[in-house]
Design an enzyme around this catalytic site. Structure first.
Site, PDB file in Angstrom:
ATOM      1  N   ASP A 136      -7.492 -10.141  -6.284  1.00  0.00           N
ATOM      2  CA  ASP A 136      -6.975  -9.479  -7.489  1.00  0.00           C
ATOM      3  C   ASP A 136      -8.083  -8.770  -8.265  1.00  0.00           C
ATOM      4  O   ASP A 136      -7.887  -8.357  -9.408  1.00  0.00           O
ATOM      5  CB  ASP A 136      -6.233 -10.492  -8.389  1.00  0.00           C
ATOM      6  CG  ASP A 136      -7.150 -11.582  -8.942  1.00  0.00           C
ATOM      7  OD1 ASP A 136      -8.378 -11.556  -8.652  1.00  0.00           O
ATOM      8  OD2 ASP A 136      -6.658 -12.455  -9.677  1.00  0.00           O
ATOM      9  N   HIS A 138     -11.024 -10.012  -9.187  1.00  0.00           N
ATOM     10  CA  HIS A 138     -11.855 -10.819 -10.089  1.00  0.00           C
ATOM     11  C   HIS A 138     -13.294 -10.946  -9.605  1.00  0.00           C
ATOM     12  O   HIS A 138     -13.566 -10.934  -8.416  1.00  0.00           O
ATOM     13  CB  HIS A 138     -11.241 -12.206 -10.340  1.00  0.00           C
ATOM     14  CG  HIS A 138     -11.231 -13.136  -9.164  1.00  0.00           C
ATOM     15  ND1 HIS A 138     -10.203 -14.037  -8.943  1.00  0.00           N
ATOM     16  CD2 HIS A 138     -12.108 -13.346  -8.146  1.00  0.00           C
ATOM     17  CE1 HIS A 138     -10.470 -14.751  -7.862  1.00  0.00           C
ATOM     18  NE2 HIS A 138     -11.616 -14.349  -7.353  1.00  0.00           N
ATOM     19  N   GLU A 143     -10.129 -13.227 -14.255  1.00  0.00           N
ATOM     20  CA  GLU A 143      -8.874 -12.698 -13.749  1.00  0.00           C
ATOM     21  C   GLU A 143      -8.482 -11.431 -14.531  1.00  0.00           C
ATOM     22  O   GLU A 143      -9.055 -11.154 -15.583  1.00  0.00           O
ATOM     23  CB  GLU A 143      -7.788 -13.777 -13.895  1.00  0.00           C
ATOM     24  CG  GLU A 143      -8.100 -15.082 -13.152  1.00  0.00           C
ATOM     25  CD  GLU A 143      -7.999 -14.949 -11.625  1.00  0.00           C
ATOM     26  OE1 GLU A 143      -8.319 -13.889 -11.071  1.00  0.00           O
ATOM     27  OE2 GLU A 143      -7.591 -15.940 -10.992  1.00  0.00           O
TER      28      GLU A 143
END
Ligand code: F6R
Length: 261
Positions: A136, A138, A143
């Site tokens: 994602d 990160h 996050e």
């Protein structure tokens, strides 16, 4: 930012390890920021081999890991402390007392974040931070929508990260849902950043982080603000980049990369 693409994963990993070893040779009292995860295992195997061959000395190196799961004690095989001891610290001549991770069992989460930030500051800051990138986008466990100025703190993990990492847990849903992580702001203060991205499934997120807009939706893109970042990729992870011709030209021609060609 500089982008280096190597034909194979093995070569990308080895270049990453050599960059770290060369930096430590230049400055033995070195503060090294470390990451965990599948990508890094091969880097640590290469560094351990270089250490055995007396090509790099860790005796005066101090390390700071990016993150740790909340609720896992050091002896838990899924804790990042355990990962680091197994994959690197037990295989090199480092003083374990010089290795730092957030304490996943800390009772006061806010105080733990502050303690970790102070430990980094008191050590004089991080000379080189090694990073991977999550599916994602990160870095650490920052996050999507993490503040790009964030500091070490506890963070809820996304479903994407849960899916990425719960495969290591038995049963998978025993994976903690929260972790301590250095902030994006903490990472951006490292003097140098080396990020390693390998494998086809990271190609899309690698392109977003390197060539996309700077956005808290992909915290890896914040590295575009960092004055000294090198991203090393294998060809599979680089397959969605647009400027590969330029990156390859720089690697082939710039004198600083000569020892690594
Ligand atoms: C781990 C960390 C994470 C990983 C990322 C990639 O300390 O900070 O950001 O680097 O999740 O993990 P792998 O290499 O397992 O794909």
């Amino acid at each position: 930012m500089e982008v280096i693409i190597r034909p194979t994963t093995k070569e990308a990993v080895n270049l990453t390890a050599r960059l770290i070893a060369a930096a430590i040779r230049r400055k033995p009292f070195f503060k090294l920021g470390l990451a965990t995860g599948a990508t890094m295992e091969a880097v640590y195997a290469d560094l351990a081999a270089m250490n055995r061959a007396k090509e790099v000395d860790f005796s005066r190196v101090v390390t700071f890991n990016l993150d740790e799961y909340i609720g896992l004690p050091p002896e838990d095989p899924n804790s990042y402390r355990y990962y680091m001891n197994r994959n690197l610290f037990s295989k090199i001549n480092i003083d374990l007392g010089n290795t730092n991770l957030p304490d996943g069992m800390a009772k006061d989460e806010i105080a733990e974040g502050q303690r970790y930030e102070k430990a980094i500051r008191d050590a004089g800051g991080i000379d080189l931070q090694l990073l991977g990138i999550g599916n994602d986008g990160h870095i650490g466990f920052n996050e999507p929508i993490s503040s790009l100025g964030s500091r070490t703190r506890s963070k809820a993990l996304t479903p994407a990260t849960y899916a990425q990492n719960s495969v290591y847990f038995n049963p998978p849903d025993s994976m903690p849902k929260r972790a301590f992580t250095m902030g994006v702001g903490t990472i951006l203060e490292a003097a140098r950043v080396v990020m390693l991205i390998t494998g086809k499934k990271k190609a899309g997120i690698a392109a977003k982080a390197i060539e996309g807009p700077i956005t808290a939706m992909v915290t890896g893109s914040a590295l575009q603000l960092h004055p000294s970042t090198v991203v090393v990729l294998d060809e599979a992870a680089a397959s969605e980049l647009k400027q590969t011709e330029y990156y390859n030209w720089v690697f082939a021609n710039e004198p600083e990369w000569k020892p690594y060609r």
